[in-house]
Design an enzyme around this catalytic site. Structure first.
Site, mmCIF file in Angstrom:
data_model
loop_
_atom_site.group_PDB
_atom_site.id
_atom_site.type_symbol
_atom_site.label_atom_id
_atom_site.label_comp_id
_atom_site.label_asym_id
_atom_site.label_seq_id
_atom_site.Cartn_x
_atom_site.Cartn_y
_atom_site.Cartn_z
ATOM 1 N N LYS A 78 0.855 -1.195 0.000
ATOM 2 C CA LYS A 78 0.000 0.000 0.000
ATOM 3 C C LYS A 78 0.885 1.237 0.000
ATOM 4 C CE LYS A 78 -3.883 2.036 2.656
ATOM 5 N NZ LYS A 78 -4.694 1.914 3.874
ATOM 6 N N SER A 158 -9.678 1.897 3.013
ATOM 7 C CA SER A 158 -8.788 2.620 2.118
ATOM 8 C C SER A 158 -7.762 1.733 1.420
ATOM 9 C CB SER A 158 -8.049 3.700 2.908
ATOM 10 O OG SER A 158 -7.174 3.107 3.866
ATOM 11 N N SER A 182 -9.971 -0.169 7.380
ATOM 12 C CA SER A 182 -9.373 0.001 6.048
ATOM 13 C C SER A 182 -8.709 -1.231 5.460
ATOM 14 C CB SER A 182 -8.373 1.157 6.070
ATOM 15 O OG SER A 182 -9.048 2.378 5.906
#
Lengths: 488, 484
Positions: A78, A158, A182
């Protein structure tokens, strides 16, 4: 090479060990898949050259008999993790061109055990979002579609780039971060396993901060076993993070396969939220049945402050974010938009650099910390956070794990809920409470909605009891027998 | 000791509280491993943590905590075994994170006190409200380029102790005494070098005035005070300004004011309305600071003897006056110098030589006691020469001047210059006889009753012996001869 990208991390590890294929072949297969899947927008940066160099080194070490746990296994990161020499943007325009001169502890742990970096995955800007639509690099597309409907759906957020990439076979596994859900929420939307370990289990050093008291790194994988393998490498005490906890990291993988007979499972009645679709309730009941069938003792528990978790979360997280994001001021790195004065430069830079959702949360956070409002909002939220944690503490006196759905609904079309932040925030209603309490929790794909979209079940554990969480998740995984390639 | 300000409508009293920022003596910063040396090239002592790079986290420097505890103990203050770091949020280019890590509602040190030594030898107690740890900010440099401001982050993140006094101070003199005493304690403890010119000790003054019996007036905070003298000047000016305002029927506005050292005045920096809302909240990157009582006890046990205790001991053990003792202990090095020099000698004589001759000479030469050309042992040697009557006090002053100039031993100078006192009475008798013969008329006048000519005759004898004759012997022989 479709076979190679369909392997689990564990199977790929065994394949490399058995000499059936090389790390280079495995990596190339993923790079090819990534090139084909660019319309998903799961990656913001593909690091093909580095990946192949990593893979060659891994093959070389394996030849010399020096293979380490993740040797030659290609994974995705990420873009919230700082990676030395590789642009790290947090999905924000304000960090455009920022190349860190340091490596986050979690990624350093991965590289030290031989993992291959395929690239950086897309995400909601500064991890603020539940649909991966707030990224400065455009939305991520969920590989899944509704049955008979080609509308592009969100992957959740996210960590939506990481979950989409894992679901679409664009990496063997990925790492994400979870602040209020997330990792777990997008894992549920994309039909993959996503785990948020106990707060303090993984170091936050080098992870771009959203809400420091909640942020926690975790693995995103296609099996519970893979999550165990990843977490064992990611976790550990780091003297550079004062909130990381100094206790030994168990061999999570070896705690699997032992069954869950006798385990006490709690089902919190407060998680039956208003307007929850019947199919979510049905999924939950199926989960209860699966665990009961495997010899666990399921009982209803009471977590009385659950209804306050979401508002509490949406005070605490923006408050911390408003302060954490003050450093993006155009003075030292990232975007700068010149102005007539230093204040003008700040305003122009932050106006141009931050997206609407980030601005909204900075404003909320600034407001709740302001003189005259602090007691009514921030302080009250802190008190509620304590009460919520206390609810869980009491619950874990009589149960070993808690079973809930991960999300109140399945993935939705890109663009939906955009004009209604409150509806968007409801995505976190079932994940935020355990985040506030700092507890380990995992989402396991457990079935499909009536429209054919993945739904997840969440297992929450006591602090630092990731082993039991993983064991319960494994039991659900086996019973659900979910087909993760159903999107094809 | 209250200083009255005589206004047109009656007397006023000053009420002063001081906030001192003392830079902690430590090789590394409060939350990063970067260095702290003064005067390094700009931005050469900056870690990614100090520059607030994304994902960087603060980690407390335990030595700085120890220094704060040591200081708290030196100020006879409560040490809080549980304290919390908060973020103080504001935007400024030399504050990279957009917040300063400080301690707001739960500081590491609570109430304590400082004893002021006033010039008349009296003491007065001033309360310490609290001491907390915080980060220093960087420096904005505006004068390198007319268009651009440069930022130097070397200072950013260095540990400061903010030491806040109660509003117990009642005059500029007391404020000066407070700062000198605080500096003395910090230096004894080795927790701050106390150098105001280099900015390692900074002071803000809160000043208000009131008539007798009235509650506290509205206060102004004065910033930009870089010496003890300027603190005193600013307080006197500001108190006068406030009295004038009140007597003119105006209200004193609560505000922050800047001291202009060139003009000796203060001017508005920002009003109450412009005060920042710092949005303090506990820093989630740090865990609360929990101190082990045994660890605190160990620091306490290892504290050096502090100025007040040393002063009392000097008065009791050496019989010094409170004033002299106070002067000698104000700096640890002076006290050590004194104790070395006084070893086996008359302490009062040694103290006198120190406070008058040595301090005078050092002051004139702008030297610290550590740089003194005359060592404690050498000064002791000089005192010995007076004690055994080798030289007179008057000659000793000449010898001291020579010692200070050259760094040589007293005995060496006395021997080389033949300054040894003449105590041989026959030699003195011969000189006296010569003098009496030369000044027959003065002798006659003396004998006729003009007694004060005795002094003149003594002077002539001393002159003839170049001051080396033992004055006592000269007196005796002269008296004997004149009474013949």
């Amino acid at each position: 090479m479709a076979v190679l990208i369909d392997l689990t991390l564990a199977a790929a590890r065994d394949g490399l060990e058995g000499g059936g294929f090389s790390a280079r072949e495995l990596t190339q297969a993923h790079l090819d898949a990534m090139a084909e899947a660019r319309p998903l927008n799961a990656y913001v940066a593909e690091t093909a050259e580095r990946a192949l160099a990593d893979a060659d080194r891994a093959d070389e070490r394996r030849r010399r008999g020096e293979a380490t746990p993740l040797e030659g296994l290609p994974i995705a990161v990420k873009d919230l993790f700082c990676t030395r020499g590789v642009a790290s943007t947090a999905g924000s325009h304000i960090l455009k061109g920022f190349v860190p001169p340091y490596e986050s502890t979690v990624t350093a742990n991965l590289w030290a055990t031989g993992a291959v970096m395929l690239g950086k995955t897309n995400m909601d800007e500064f991890a603020m979002g539940s649909a991966n639509v707030t990224s400065a690099y455009g939305p991520v597309v969920n590989p899944w579609r509704r049955r008979g409907d080609d509308t592009r759906l969100v992957p959740g957020g996210s960590s939506g780039g990481s979950t989409a990439a894992t679901a679409a076979r664009l990496c063997l596994a990925a790492i994400g971060t979870d602040t209020g859900g997330s990792i777990r929420q997008p894992a549920a939307f994309c039909g993959v396993v996503g785990m948020k370990p106990t707060y303090g289990r993984c170091s936050r050093f080098g992870m771009i901060a959203f809400a420091s008291s909640l942020d926690q790194a975790g693995p995103i994988t296609r099996s519970v076993q893979d999550a165990a393998i990843m977490l064992a490498v990611m976790a550990g005490y780091d003297p550079r993070d004062s909130t990381s906890v100094n206790r030994p990291v168990p061999d999570y993988e070896s705690s699997l396969g032992t069954g869950i007979e006798g385990l006490r499972v709690g089902v919190p009645k407060e998680y039956r939220v208003d307007g929850m679709p019947a199919e979510i309730g049905a999924l939950w009941q199926r989960g209860v049945n699966w665990l009961t069938d495997q010899g666990t003792e399921v009982r209803e528990i009471c977590l009385p402050h659950t209804e306050y978790a979401l508002p509490t979360y949406y005070i605490v997280a923006p408050a911390e974010a408003s302060s954490n994001l003050a450093r993006y001021d155009g003075v030292r790195y990232g975007l700068r938009v010149d102005g007539d004065s230093v204040d003008d430069m700040y305003e122009r830079t932050r106006a141009a650099g931050f997206g609407a959702e980030v601005k909204r949360r900075v404003l909320i956070g600034t407001y709740v910390l302001s003189a005259g409002y602090y007691d009514a909002y921030y302080l009250k939220a802190q008190k509620l956070r304590t009460l919520i944690a206390e609810d869980f503490r009491r619950a874990f006196e009589s149960v070993d794990v808690i079973l809930t759905p991960t999300t109140p609904f399945a993935a939705f079309p890109i663009g939906d809920k955009l004009d209604d932040p409150i509806a968007m925030y409801l995505n976190d209603v079932l994940t935020a409470p355990s985040s506030l309490a700092g507890l380990p929790a995992i989402s396991v794909p457990a079935g499909l909605s009536t429209e054919g979209l993945p739904l997840g079940l969440q297992v929450i554990g006591a602090p630092f009891d990731e082993e039991t969480v993983l064991r319960a998740a494994e039991a659900l995984e086996q019973a659900a027998d979910f087909d993760g390639s159903g999107w094809r | 000791m209250t200083a009255r300000i005589a206004g047109r409508t009656g007397d006023f009293e000053m009420v002063i509280g001081l906030e001192v920022h003392a830079q902690v003596v430590s090789n590394a910063k409060l939350f990063s491993g970067a260095g702290t040396a003064f005067g390094a090239e700009p931005n050469c002592q900056v870690s990614p943590v100090d520059a607030a790079m994304p994902g960087m986290l603060p980690v407390i420097n335990e030595f700085c905590v120890e220094q704060a505890v040591r200081t708290g103990l030196g100020l006879k203050a409560e040490i809080n075994s549980f304290s919390v770091f908060d973020r103080k949020n504001y935007f400024y280019p030399d504050l990279p994170a957009g917040y300063q890590i400080s301690q707001y509602s739960q500081p590491i040190v609570g109430r304590g006190s400082i004893l002021l030594d006033m010039d008349d030898g009296a003491t007065r107690e001033v309360g310490i409200t609290r001491l907390h740890l915080e980060q220093d900010a960087g420096k904005s440099v505006h004068d390198r380029d007319p268009q651009v401001t440069h930022v130097d982050l070397n200072r950013n993140g260095i540990a400061l102790m903010e030491i806040v006094s109660e509003p117990d101070i009642r005059s500029a003199q007391e404020a000066g005494a407070y700062l000198r005493k605080l500096r003395s304690i910090l230096r004894y403890l080795g927790t701050c070098d106390g150098n105001m010119e280099q900015g390692s000790m900074r002071c803000d003054a809160n000043v208000s005035v009131r008539r007798d019996g009235e509650p506290y007036g509205i206060r102004c905070e004065i910033k930009n005070l870089n010496s003890v003298r300027n603190v005193m000047r600013a307080i006197d000016y500001e108190a006068g300004r406030q009295v004038e305002a009140i007597e003119d029927g105006d209200e004193v506005a609560q505000e922050t004011r800047l001291f202009d050292a060139a003009k000796g005045t203060t001017r508005t920096m920002r009003g109450k309305e412009e005060a920042h809302d710092y949005r303090y909240f506990p820093d989630p990157d740090l865990v609360p600071l929990v101190l082990d009582p045994d660890w605190i006890a160990a620091i306490e046990a290892a504290l050096p003897e502090l100025p007040d205790d040393k002063k009392n001991r000097f008065v009791e053990a050496y019989g010094l006056s409170s004033y002299d003792a106070g002067v000698l202990v104000s700096e640890r090095a002076c006290a050590e110098y004194f104790e070395t020099a006084a070893q086996g000698r008359d302490p009062k004589v040694v103290a006198n030589w120190l406070t008058v001759e040595l301090f005078g000479a050092l002051n004139k030469a702008a030297l610290d006691i550590d740089q003194s050309p005359v060592s404690a042992r050498a000064l002791g040697g000089l005192v010995d020469l007076i004690a055994d009557a080798t030289i007179s006090g008057r000659i000793a002053k000449e010898v001291f001047a020579e010692m200070f100039e050259t760094g040589r031993e007293a005995s060496e100078i006395v021997a080389e210059k033949g300054l040894k006192q003449v105590t041989d009475t026959r030699e003195i008798e011969a000189v006296v006889d010569t003098v009496l013969a030369e000044h027959g008329n003065k002798v006659a006048e003396f004998r006729a009753g003009k007694e004060k000519l005795f002094g003149f005759l003594v002077g002539q004898v001393m002159k003839a012996t170049k001051g080396k004759a033992n004055p006592k012997s000269v007196n005796e022989i002269l008296r004997m001869r004149l009474s013949d």
